[in-house]
Design a protein around this motif. Structure first.
Motif, PDB file in Angstrom:
ATOM      1  N   TYR A  25       0.581  -0.978  -0.018  1.00 52.31           N
ATOM      2  CA  TYR A  25       0.340   0.012  -0.157  1.00 52.31           C
ATOM      3  C   TYR A  25       0.929   1.091  -0.120  1.00 52.31           C
ATOM      4  CZ  TYR A  25      -3.877  -3.213   1.465  1.00 52.31           C
ATOM      5  OH  TYR A  25      -4.781  -4.628   0.886  1.00 52.31           O
ATOM      6  N   SER A  38      -2.954   0.307   3.957  1.00 57.18           N
ATOM      7  CA  SER A  38      -4.770   0.322   4.159  1.00 57.18           C
ATOM      8  C   SER A  38      -5.308   0.749   5.526  1.00 57.18           C
ATOM      9  CB  SER A  38      -4.938  -0.850   3.642  1.00 57.18           C
ATOM     10  OG  SER A  38      -4.949  -1.584   4.239  1.00 57.18           O
ATOM     11  N   ARG A  39      -6.066   1.100   5.288  1.00 57.96           N
ATOM     12  CA  ARG A  39      -7.160   1.902   6.545  1.00 57.96           C
ATOM     13  C   ARG A  39      -7.230   0.347   7.120  1.00 57.96           C
ATOM     14  NH1 ARG A  39      -9.683   6.967   6.261  1.00 57.96           N
ATOM     15  NH2 ARG A  39      -8.544   8.119   4.128  1.00 57.96           N
TER      16      ARG A  39
END
Length: 364
Positions: A25, A38-39
């Protein structure tokens, strides 16, 4: 024993997952001190992993607070997430545009708030340059623009550009506002140079330009006209270009015409590792023994000293109070000149070296 072994195994798996996430990411246009991950949830806070030189923070995963889940806020006036991998290793909420009432701010015509918290005005002179901060490790100058209204004894002035010099090789960075007639918020009016060459900071909030050495960074904190500038170990500054509004023009009787709205910079500095000998209009207020001479409580407390702080150009250190040690430029008595970058001036790269240094300290 089994529990301890299991804990070690879990820790190893977590590190492997973090490394894999970082590889998956990462984004090439992010600041060099962290990469985005990433969340954890679709609408959860942004996360990042520190990758800079600060060993304390390296590989640490930071998550933005729920109060400010994004690095760019889409709501006017709402705080954004600020990811700091050096030196604090934290993600905090902050308004990234200059706070003109905060420490280290230079705004309006121009109004300063010093390291001692005292607010004062320094008028300077139109089309002249003044040392804002001069220390053994860096020099920050400001180019003033303005106009003289009939019947007044001084110019109305604003800060149009900053020149920063640092390092033994006296590298230079400039940022300034173009001359603008009619203001349009959608048009970017910032211009930059680094080591005498023009720099293009990509358009769009959160886009970043980083120097080849990695220690200088300019990050856009809005779509147009606002950036955060950082020189590793020395300073960070939030900078926004603003015009003189029609309301301000009427109230203060500037008598501006539609061919020039006197676009200028609002700035808030944060300094690291200043010496006790730091000088300059703003820099002197960070000295531990400094006693501010301005009259506190009057409507416009004035700081004088134009003769002490005036320099010959935006990137020179030849004022009477300058303490910047510019070894390379002191050896070269006359250097090249930066081409006018839309600031309406030439910037000589000549510097002089004055004595003066002190013990290292870090204040506000």
């Amino acid at each position: 024993m089994a529990a301890a072994a299991a804990q070690v195994l879990v820790s190893s798996l977590v590190l492997m997952m973090v490394a894999a996430a970082a590889a998956t990411y990462s984004y090439p246009d992010q600041p060099t001190d962290y990469i985005l991950l990433s969340r954890l949830y679709r609408r959860g806070p942004e996360r990042a992993q520190c990758i800079g030189r600060n060993r304390k923070c390296r590989l640490m995963v930071l998550q933005c607070p729920w109060q400010c889940p994004d690095r760019k806020s889409t709501v006017q006036g709402k705080q954004s997430c600020f990811i700091d991998c050096s030196p604090k290793c934290e993600a905090t909420c902050k308004r990234r545009k200059p706070n003109c009432r905060g420490y280290g701010s230079v705004c309006y015509d121009p109004r300063f708030v010093g390291g001692d918290g005292v607010m004062f005005y320094f008028h300077g002179m139109s089309d002249k340059d003044f040392a804002i901060v001069s220390d053994s490790s860096m020099q920050i100058n400001a180019h003033f623009i303005g106009k003289r209204v009939q019947g007044r004894s001084r110019d109305f002035t604003w800060v149009q550009a900053l020149g920063v010099m640092f390092g033994e090789d006296s590298r230079s960075l400039t940022v300034g506002a173009k001359k603008v007639g009619v203001w349009d918020d959608e048009v970017d009016q910032l211009v930059f140079t680094y080591k005498g060459e023009p720099v293009v900071v990509p358009a769009g909030a959160n886009s970043v330009w980083t120097s080849d050495s990695g220690d200088v960074r300019v990050e856009r904190i809005a779509e147009t006209n606002s950036v955060e500038l950082a020189v590793e170990g020395l300073l960070s500054a939030s900078i926004t270009v603003v015009p003189i509004t029609e309301r301000d023009n009427k109230i203060h009787k500037y008598e501006l015409t539609r061919d020039d709205c006197f676009a200028h910079l609002d700035i808030q500095f944060k300094f690291f590792n200043l010496s006790s000998a730091v000088d300059g209009v703003l820099g002197q207020t960070y000295r531990p023994e400094f006693h501010n001479p301005v009259k506190v409580g009057v409507p416009m407390p004035i700081m004088g000293g134009e003769d002490r702080f005036q320099v010959s150009s935006l990137i020179s250190a030849d004022c009477k109070s300058c303490v910047f040690q510019a070894q390379a430029q002191a050896q070269a008595a006359a250097s090249s000149t930066i081409t006018d970058m839309g600031l309406g001036m030439e910037v000589a790269t000549q510097c002089s070296s004055n004595s003066g240094s002190g013990g290292m300290m870090c204040r506000r």
